[in-house]
Design an enzyme around this catalytic site. Structure first.
Site, PDB file in Angstrom:
ATOM      1  N   ARG A  18       0.841  -1.203   0.000  1.00  0.00           N
ATOM      2  CA  ARG A  18       0.000   0.000   0.000  1.00  0.00           C
ATOM      3  C   ARG A  18       0.872   1.249   0.000  1.00  0.00           C
ATOM      4  O   ARG A  18       1.426   1.628   1.027  1.00  0.00           O
ATOM      5  CB  ARG A  18      -0.898  -0.011   1.234  1.00  0.00           C
ATOM      6  CG  ARG A  18      -1.768   1.221   1.385  1.00  0.00           C
ATOM      7  CD  ARG A  18      -2.860   1.314   0.362  1.00  0.00           C
ATOM      8  NE  ARG A  18      -3.850   0.261   0.525  1.00  0.00           N
ATOM      9  CZ  ARG A  18      -4.721  -0.087  -0.426  1.00  0.00           C
ATOM     10  NH1 ARG A  18      -4.741   0.538  -1.588  1.00  0.00           N
ATOM     11  NH2 ARG A  18      -5.580  -1.071  -0.212  1.00  0.00           N
TER      12      ARG A  18
ATOM     13  N   ARG B 183       1.478  -6.814  -9.613  1.00  0.00           N
ATOM     14  CA  ARG B 183       1.964  -6.239  -8.345  1.00  0.00           C
ATOM     15  C   ARG B 183       2.113  -7.299  -7.251  1.00  0.00           C
ATOM     16  O   ARG B 183       2.551  -6.983  -6.148  1.00  0.00           O
ATOM     17  CB  ARG B 183       1.049  -5.106  -7.880  1.00  0.00           C
ATOM     18  CG  ARG B 183      -0.367  -5.513  -7.512  1.00  0.00           C
ATOM     19  CD  ARG B 183      -1.173  -4.312  -6.980  1.00  0.00           C
ATOM     20  NE  ARG B 183      -2.558  -4.670  -6.686  1.00  0.00           N
ATOM     21  CZ  ARG B 183      -3.389  -3.910  -5.977  1.00  0.00           C
ATOM     22  NH1 ARG B 183      -2.979  -2.754  -5.497  1.00  0.00           N
ATOM     23  NH2 ARG B 183      -4.641  -4.290  -5.760  1.00  0.00           N
TER      24      ARG B 183
ATOM     25  N   HIS C 194       0.375   3.220 -10.413  1.00  0.00           N
ATOM     26  CA  HIS C 194      -0.597   3.725  -9.422  1.00  0.00           C
ATOM     27  C   HIS C 194       0.138   4.541  -8.349  1.00  0.00           C
ATOM     28  O   HIS C 194       0.279   4.105  -7.200  1.00  0.00           O
ATOM     29  CB  HIS C 194      -1.264   2.489  -8.822  1.00  0.00           C
ATOM     30  CG  HIS C 194      -2.443   2.711  -7.954  1.00  0.00           C
ATOM     31  ND1 HIS C 194      -2.460   3.611  -6.926  1.00  0.00           N
ATOM     32  CD2 HIS C 194      -3.656   2.129  -7.959  1.00  0.00           C
ATOM     33  CE1 HIS C 194      -3.636   3.565  -6.324  1.00  0.00           C
ATOM     34  NE2 HIS C 194      -4.382   2.663  -6.935  1.00  0.00           N
TER      35      HIS C 194
ATOM     36  N   ASP D  49     -12.604   9.479  -6.337  1.00  0.00           N
ATOM     37  CA  ASP D  49     -12.148   8.332  -7.137  1.00  0.00           C
ATOM     38  C   ASP D  49     -12.582   8.627  -8.570  1.00  0.00           C
ATOM     39  O   ASP D  49     -13.730   8.392  -8.939  1.00  0.00           O
ATOM     40  CB  ASP D  49     -12.785   7.040  -6.589  1.00  0.00           C
ATOM     41  CG  ASP D  49     -12.053   5.797  -7.055  1.00  0.00           C
ATOM     42  OD1 ASP D  49     -11.219   5.911  -7.980  1.00  0.00           O
ATOM     43  OD2 ASP D  49     -12.324   4.717  -6.502  1.00  0.00           O
TER      44      ASP D  49
ATOM     45  N   GLU E 153      -2.531   8.792 -10.885  1.00  0.00           N
ATOM     46  CA  GLU E 153      -2.100   7.542 -11.517  1.00  0.00           C
ATOM     47  C   GLU E 153      -2.049   7.686 -13.037  1.00  0.00           C
ATOM     48  O   GLU E 153      -3.011   8.134 -13.654  1.00  0.00           O
ATOM     49  CB  GLU E 153      -3.070   6.429 -11.145  1.00  0.00           C
ATOM     50  CG  GLU E 153      -3.288   6.302  -9.642  1.00  0.00           C
ATOM     51  CD  GLU E 153      -4.477   5.414  -9.293  1.00  0.00           C
ATOM     52  OE1 GLU E 153      -4.751   4.454 -10.034  1.00  0.00           O
ATOM     53  OE2 GLU E 153      -5.140   5.692  -8.279  1.00  0.00           O
TER      54      GLU E 153
END
Ligand code: BG6
Length: 301
Positions: A76, A102, A172, A216, A275
């Site tokens: 994270r 990832r 990201h 978002d 991102e």
């Protein structure tokens, strides 16, 4: 003492005073890069840049104090490589969010000390029986990471197969900010975005982005450089890109942060994601023998 993997990497690829492989958080192998221009750490797990700090500047990337570090789990913060799908898998609810790149340990291909003082690290990921079970295509991914006055991450995806494939993805990037309520993100004025908080709705950005609630947003049809203008830290972080027509801006705010086990309850105040992506309208098709490069360059003005 170094594990056999680290001993082998250091004997072949360490460069004195520039790059060395070491044990990182959770025991994951990392590359530590230090040069006259900057310092950075990169986990081989996910080809994941964990930190970047230009010389005489504050750290640029945000990393959660609650992040997990283990095989099969995403980290994270920093710069997760999301590939070969962005967000939820389009049809398989059991497939991992943001793809499998990832979650895998990448192979180190090469290191180099560049003439301008920067340091290069190249990592590779190829298809395996496990990836083919989730996404039925042969592929080769290369992450070319250059740590200098700026940080560049270029993700090249090649199709060695005999049929075209399509993918989405993202670099990201999570950024440290002084206080999210004192930050403006410039560069997307007039852009259309999909607001994915609640029912996805297309809207048009007016002026700079400021954040005071869960955010978002998937900005479509944009190749623009963004600037994170942070009056609290007195700095402007520039995020330029290549091979991308999509920019995602994310801050989970209070309730979503509280729902995430690897995100501290108050950490949303100190971060924002800008991102560099291929998503929504920006689905990439790679023909047999073809390639696509998604790249971001991050610097502090
Ligand atoms: C962003 C998405 O890119 O990633 C958000 O737009 C998502 O919807 C966020 O919550 C984090 O995703 P994850 O899988 O790392 O928790």
């Amino acid at each position: 003492m170094d594990s056999p993997l680290l001993a082998d990497l250091n004997s072949r690829l360490a460069i004195s005073g520039r790059i060395r492989f070491a044990v990182g958080p959770g025991g994951l192998p990392i590359a530590r890069i230090v040069n006259p221009l900057a310092q950075a750490t990169v986990a081989l797990h996910g080809a994941h840049v964990l930190s970047f700090q230009p010389h005489r500047a504050a750290p640029v990337l945000w990393l959660s104090a609650k992040s997990q570090y283990a095989d099969g789990l995403p980290i994270r913060g920093g710069i997760p490589v999301c590939w070969p799908w962005f967000g939820k898998h389009p049809t398989d609810a059991a497939a991992p969010g943001h793809g499998f790149a990832r979650l895998q340990c990448w192979t180190v291909l090469a290191t180099a000390a560049l003439p301008d003082g920067a340091t290069r690290l190249r990592l590779e990921l190829r298809d395996t029986p496990a990836t083919l079970a989730q996404w039925p295509h042969a592929f080769r991914l290369e992450a070319d990471i250059v740590v200098g006055r700026t940080l560049t991450v270029a993700l090249r995806c090649e199709n060695p197969g005999t049929a075209p494939f399509t993918f989405t993805g993202a670099l990201h990037s999570y950024f440290t900010v002084s206080d999210i309520t004192k930050v403006a993100i410039e560069g997307l004025d007039g852009c259309t975005y999909v607001d994915t908080v609640g029912t996805p709705t297309r809207k048009v950005q007016s002026g700079a982005i400021t954040i005071g609630a869960e955010t978002d947003r998937i900005y479509v049809d944009t190749t623009a450089t963004c600037v994170i203008a942070d009056s609290g830290l007195g700095r402007r972080v520039r995020v330029a890109k290549r091979g991308s027509h999509t920019t995602v801006v994310w801050n989970p705010w209070i309730a979503k942060a509280a729902r995430m086990p690897d995100f501290g309850d108050h950490e949303y105040l100190g971060m924002v994601c800008v991102e560099t992506a291929n998503a929504v309208d920006d689905v990439i098709t790679v023909p047999p023998g073809g390639s696509h490069t998604l790249a971001t360059e991050i610097g502090v003005d």
